[in-house]
Design a protein around this motif. Structure first.
Motif, short mmCIF file in Angstrom:
data_model
loop_
_atom_site.label_atom_id
_atom_site.label_comp_id
_atom_site.label_asym_id
_atom_site.label_seq_id
_atom_site.Cartn_x
_atom_site.Cartn_y
_atom_site.Cartn_z
N ARG A 52 5.42 42.89 -38.45
CA ARG A 52 6.32 42.02 -39.20
C ARG A 52 6.43 42.63 -40.60
O ARG A 52 5.41 42.88 -41.25
CB ARG A 52 5.75 40.61 -39.29
N PHE A 53 7.67 42.90 -41.05
CA PHE A 53 7.80 43.56 -42.34
C PHE A 53 9.12 43.24 -43.03
O PHE A 53 10.10 42.88 -42.40
CB PHE A 53 7.61 45.07 -42.21
N ASN A 54 9.08 43.39 -44.35
CA ASN A 54 10.26 43.32 -45.20
C ASN A 54 10.01 44.27 -46.37
O ASN A 54 9.08 45.08 -46.31
CB ASN A 54 10.54 41.87 -45.65
N HIS A 55 10.81 44.17 -47.42
CA HIS A 55 10.67 45.14 -48.52
C HIS A 55 9.40 44.89 -49.37
O HIS A 55 9.05 45.73 -50.19
CB HIS A 55 11.91 45.14 -49.41
N ARG A 56 8.69 43.79 -49.15
CA ARG A 56 7.48 43.48 -49.94
C ARG A 56 6.18 43.63 -49.17
O ARG A 56 5.12 43.79 -49.77
CB ARG A 56 7.56 42.05 -50.47
N SER A 57 6.23 43.52 -47.83
CA SER A 57 4.97 43.50 -47.08
C SER A 57 5.12 44.01 -45.66
O SER A 57 6.22 44.06 -45.11
CB SER A 57 4.40 42.07 -47.05
N LEU A 58 3.98 44.35 -45.08
CA LEU A 58 3.86 44.75 -43.68
C LEU A 58 2.63 44.06 -43.12
O LEU A 58 1.56 44.10 -43.73
CB LEU A 58 3.70 46.26 -43.54
N GLU A 59 2.80 43.43 -41.96
CA GLU A 59 1.68 42.82 -41.25
C GLU A 59 1.62 43.46 -39.87
O GLU A 59 2.62 43.52 -39.17
CB GLU A 59 1.87 41.31 -41.11
N VAL A 60 0.44 43.95 -39.49
CA VAL A 60 0.23 44.57 -38.19
C VAL A 60 -0.87 43.79 -37.49
O VAL A 60 -1.96 43.62 -38.04
CB VAL A 60 -0.20 46.06 -38.33
N GLY A 74 15.83 38.12 -43.04
CA GLY A 74 15.50 39.34 -43.78
C GLY A 74 14.15 39.96 -43.46
O GLY A 74 13.78 40.96 -44.05
N THR A 75 13.42 39.35 -42.54
CA THR A 75 12.14 39.91 -42.11
C THR A 75 12.31 40.51 -40.72
O THR A 75 12.89 39.88 -39.84
CB THR A 75 11.04 38.83 -42.10
N HIS A 76 11.81 41.72 -40.55
CA HIS A 76 11.92 42.46 -39.29
C HIS A 76 10.68 42.21 -38.45
O HIS A 76 9.56 42.19 -38.98
CB HIS A 76 12.06 43.96 -39.56
N THR A 90 -3.14 48.43 -51.22
CA THR A 90 -1.77 48.92 -51.05
C THR A 90 -1.23 49.44 -52.37
O THR A 90 -1.25 48.75 -53.37
CB THR A 90 -0.87 47.79 -50.52
N LYS A 91 -0.74 50.67 -52.33
CA LYS A 91 -0.18 51.31 -53.52
C LYS A 91 1.34 51.13 -53.58
O LYS A 91 1.89 50.86 -54.63
CB LYS A 91 -0.52 52.80 -53.53
N GLN A 92 2.02 51.35 -52.43
CA GLN A 92 3.47 51.30 -52.43
C GLN A 92 4.02 50.99 -51.05
O GLN A 92 3.50 51.48 -50.05
CB GLN A 92 4.04 52.63 -52.92
N ILE A 93 5.05 50.17 -51.02
CA ILE A 93 5.79 49.88 -49.79
C ILE A 93 7.26 50.15 -50.07
O ILE A 93 7.78 49.75 -51.11
CB ILE A 93 5.62 48.41 -49.36
N SER A 94 7.91 50.85 -49.15
CA SER A 94 9.36 51.03 -49.28
C SER A 94 10.00 50.82 -47.91
O SER A 94 9.41 51.12 -46.88
CB SER A 94 9.70 52.41 -49.85
#
Length: 135
Positions: free
Chosen positions: A48-56, A36-38, A91-95
């Protein structure tokens, strides 16, 4: 699944005076999904990202590891040829939206430097399968 993709990164930055800067970047890379992680791997960058986080993670002239999590504050070092800059990312919002043809993550956040507001930001990463459909 491991496949070639094209992806677009669009960043909208609004500074303390309300001036807006828009940057767009298009690349190609390798994509895979694990539990479930892209993941996107490209020259000098990893996402690396999913519905809760993004790592760059970026390596090159600019070295940085940025982590965005809903409602969280993170201090990250921006390493440039001119020195390191510790910046706070709030971080305010991730979608995240997913379809057969496109995966898109949107992150809204603010940047602070030593508790001083620097900018309001919105980053959108859109990923497209080069074969036409994500498996």
């Amino acid at each position: 699944m491991n496949e070639n993709v094209s992806f677009r990164v669009k960043g909208i930055q609004t500074d303390v005076d309300g001036n807006q800067n828009i940057e767009k970047e298009e690349n190609q890379g390798r994509y895979y999904n694990k539990n479930g992680t892209h993941y996107i791997m490209a020259d000098g960058a990893r996402y690396r990202f999913n519905h809760r986080s993004l790592e760059v993670v970026k390596n090159g002239d600019l070295n940085a590891k940025l982590i965005f999590e809903n409602g969280q504050c993170r201090v990250c070092d921006y390493a440039t040829p001119y020195g390191n800059f510790p910046l706070e990312f709030r971080t305010k919002q991730i979608s995240l939206s997913e379809s057969e043809r496109e995966i898109e993550i949107s992150v809204e956040y603010e940047i602070f430097n030593q508790d001083e507001f620097v900018s309001k930001n919105h980053t959108i990463i859109s990923v497209f399968s080069l074969t036409g459909l994500f498996s």
